[in-house]
Design a protein around this motif. Structure first.
Motif, PDB file in Angstrom:
ATOM      1  N   ILE A  45       0.833  -1.217   0.000  1.00 56.80           N
ATOM      2  CA  ILE A  45       0.000   0.000   0.000  1.00 56.80           C
ATOM      3  C   ILE A  45       0.861   1.257   0.000  1.00 56.80           C
ATOM      4  O   ILE A  45       0.363   2.356  -0.212  1.00 56.80           O
ATOM      5  CB  ILE A  45      -1.006   0.027   1.178  1.00 56.80           C
ATOM      6  CG1 ILE A  45      -0.293   0.089   2.522  1.00 56.80           C
ATOM      7  CG2 ILE A  45      -1.980  -1.127   1.095  1.00 56.80           C
ATOM      8  CD1 ILE A  45      -1.237   0.270   3.709  1.00 56.80           C
TER       9      ILE A  45
ATOM     10  N   GLN B 286      -5.937  -7.241   1.449  1.00 59.74           N
ATOM     11  CA  GLN B 286      -6.002  -5.781   1.473  1.00 59.74           C
ATOM     12  C   GLN B 286      -4.822  -5.163   0.727  1.00 59.74           C
ATOM     13  O   GLN B 286      -4.934  -4.113   0.126  1.00 59.74           O
ATOM     14  CB  GLN B 286      -6.039  -5.281   2.923  1.00 59.74           C
ATOM     15  CG  GLN B 286      -7.403  -5.511   3.563  1.00 59.74           C
ATOM     16  CD  GLN B 286      -7.370  -5.451   5.081  1.00 59.74           C
ATOM     17  OE1 GLN B 286      -6.317  -5.509   5.699  1.00 59.74           O
ATOM     18  NE2 GLN B 286      -8.530  -5.321   5.683  1.00 59.74           N
TER      19      GLN B 286
ATOM     20  N   GLU C  56      -5.864  -5.625  -3.892  1.00 56.66           N
ATOM     21  CA  GLU C  56      -6.183  -4.251  -4.283  1.00 56.66           C
ATOM     22  C   GLU C  56      -5.044  -3.557  -5.015  1.00 56.66           C
ATOM     23  O   GLU C  56      -5.267  -2.720  -5.866  1.00 56.66           O
ATOM     24  CB  GLU C  56      -6.582  -3.442  -3.051  1.00 56.66           C
ATOM     25  CG  GLU C  56      -7.890  -3.946  -2.487  1.00 56.66           C
ATOM     26  CD  GLU C  56      -8.438  -3.055  -1.401  1.00 56.66           C
ATOM     27  OE1 GLU C  56      -7.808  -2.035  -1.110  1.00 56.66           O
ATOM     28  OE2 GLU C  56      -9.496  -3.390  -0.863  1.00 56.66           O
TER      29      GLU C  56
ATOM     30  N   SER D 267      -5.495   3.397   3.881  1.00 56.22           N
ATOM     31  CA  SER D 267      -5.212   3.139   2.474  1.00 56.22           C
ATOM     32  C   SER D 267      -6.468   2.680   1.738  1.00 56.22           C
ATOM     33  O   SER D 267      -6.732   3.093   0.611  1.00 56.22           O
ATOM     34  CB  SER D 267      -4.120   2.073   2.375  1.00 56.22           C
ATOM     35  OG  SER D 267      -4.062   1.541   1.080  1.00 56.22           O
ATOM     36  N   GLN D 268      -7.268   1.845   2.410  1.00 53.17           N
ATOM     37  CA  GLN D 268      -8.505   1.373   1.775  1.00 53.17           C
ATOM     38  C   GLN D 268      -9.497   2.505   1.586  1.00 53.17           C
ATOM     39  O   GLN D 268     -10.163   2.600   0.564  1.00 53.17           O
ATOM     40  CB  GLN D 268      -9.117   0.262   2.616  1.00 53.17           C
ATOM     41  CG  GLN D 268      -8.310  -1.026   2.508  1.00 53.17           C
ATOM     42  CD  GLN D 268      -9.110  -2.230   2.934  1.00 53.17           C
ATOM     43  OE1 GLN D 268      -9.665  -2.227   4.021  1.00 53.17           O
ATOM     44  NE2 GLN D 268      -9.182  -3.224   2.091  1.00 53.17           N
TER      45      GLN D 268
ATOM     46  N   SER E  15      -8.295   4.580  -1.352  1.00 49.94           N
ATOM     47  CA  SER E  15      -8.437   3.985  -2.684  1.00 49.94           C
ATOM     48  C   SER E  15      -9.900   3.658  -2.987  1.00 49.94           C
ATOM     49  O   SER E  15     -10.260   3.391  -4.116  1.00 49.94           O
ATOM     50  CB  SER E  15      -7.564   2.735  -2.809  1.00 49.94           C
ATOM     51  OG  SER E  15      -7.938   1.779  -1.831  1.00 49.94           O
ATOM     52  N   GLY E  16     -10.733   3.692  -1.945  1.00 54.28           N
ATOM     53  CA  GLY E  16     -12.134   3.319  -2.150  1.00 54.28           C
ATOM     54  C   GLY E  16     -13.046   4.496  -2.397  1.00 54.28           C
ATOM     55  O   GLY E  16     -14.042   4.684  -1.706  1.00 54.28           O
TER      56      GLY E  16
END
Lengths: 137, 66
Positions: free
Chosen positions: A28, A83, A87, B10-11, B14-15
């Motif tokens: 990430i 995750q 992604e 981070s999710q 990016s989401g």
């Protein structure tokens, strides 16, 4: 961009979680991460096998860890990997070919998220091309 | 969301977060401010502020960059 290569030699949760957390954090952050599962680490990639115990030295933490995962306070190791892996597409997972033979396993016995089978020399090539290389034991 | 705060952040980023939008992260992890600072610097987002929200909770504000 930076690249991480790490060796996972144990499927015990106290080894698996640091490994997947580092790989996911790298991914990430925009890094590539190659994970090489060898010896008992390979068991984590075996279809139908669910790593669920900690190393003998840390038995007293087993219930706490299982409780944290069951209650959702802590995501499971596959979830952490997804995750960063699914992604970002930056995590590659390799199974050690020699260990496959030693354990009498075939590539078909491995989870579908495994990217490939590789040997020690191939791992060394990945590590040589990396900025950071770790052995999680 | 639970688990490592950076992964949650981070999710969120990016989401569906769009440039100039500010994402607020609530974290009890004492290393979160330092980790978020390092992460935003490496991926190019902007750390706006870290506030102590009372108790052990940090409020961390990150602006989404292009």
């Amino acid at each position: 961009m930076a690249k991480l290569a790490l060796i996972v030699t144990s499927e015990k949760l106290d080894k698996l979680f640091p490994a997947v957390t580092l790989a996911t954090t790298a991914a990430i952050s925009g890094w590539e991460a190659d994970m090489f599962f060898t010896f008992w680490g390979l068991l984590a990639l075996k279809k139908g096998y669910e790593p669920s115990s900690v190393s003998e030295d840390y038995q007293e933490y087993q219930d706490m860890l299982a409780g944290a995962i069951d209650s959702g306070t802590m995501p499971g190791w596959r979830e952490v990997l997804e995750q960063g892996g699914r992604e970002t597409g930056k995590i590659k997972i390799y199974a050690c070919s020699t260990t496959l033979g030693l354990f009498g396993m075939k590539e078909d016995d491995l989870e579908t998220f495994v990217d490939g089978v590789a040997g020690a020399a191939t791992y060394l090539g990945m590590a040589r091309d990396s900025d950071v290389s770790l052995f999680i034991s | 969301m639970s688990g490592p705060p950076l992964i949650a952040l981070s999710q969120a980023m990016s989401g569906g977060a769009v440039p100039s939008q500010v994402v607020k992260l609530l974290a009890t992890d004492p290393a979160a401010p330092m980790d978020v600072k390092e992460w935003t610097a490496s991926v190019g987002h902007k750390l706006l502020a870290v506030e102590k929200a009372g108790g052990e909770v940090f409020e961390i504000y990150v602006e989404v960059m292009e």
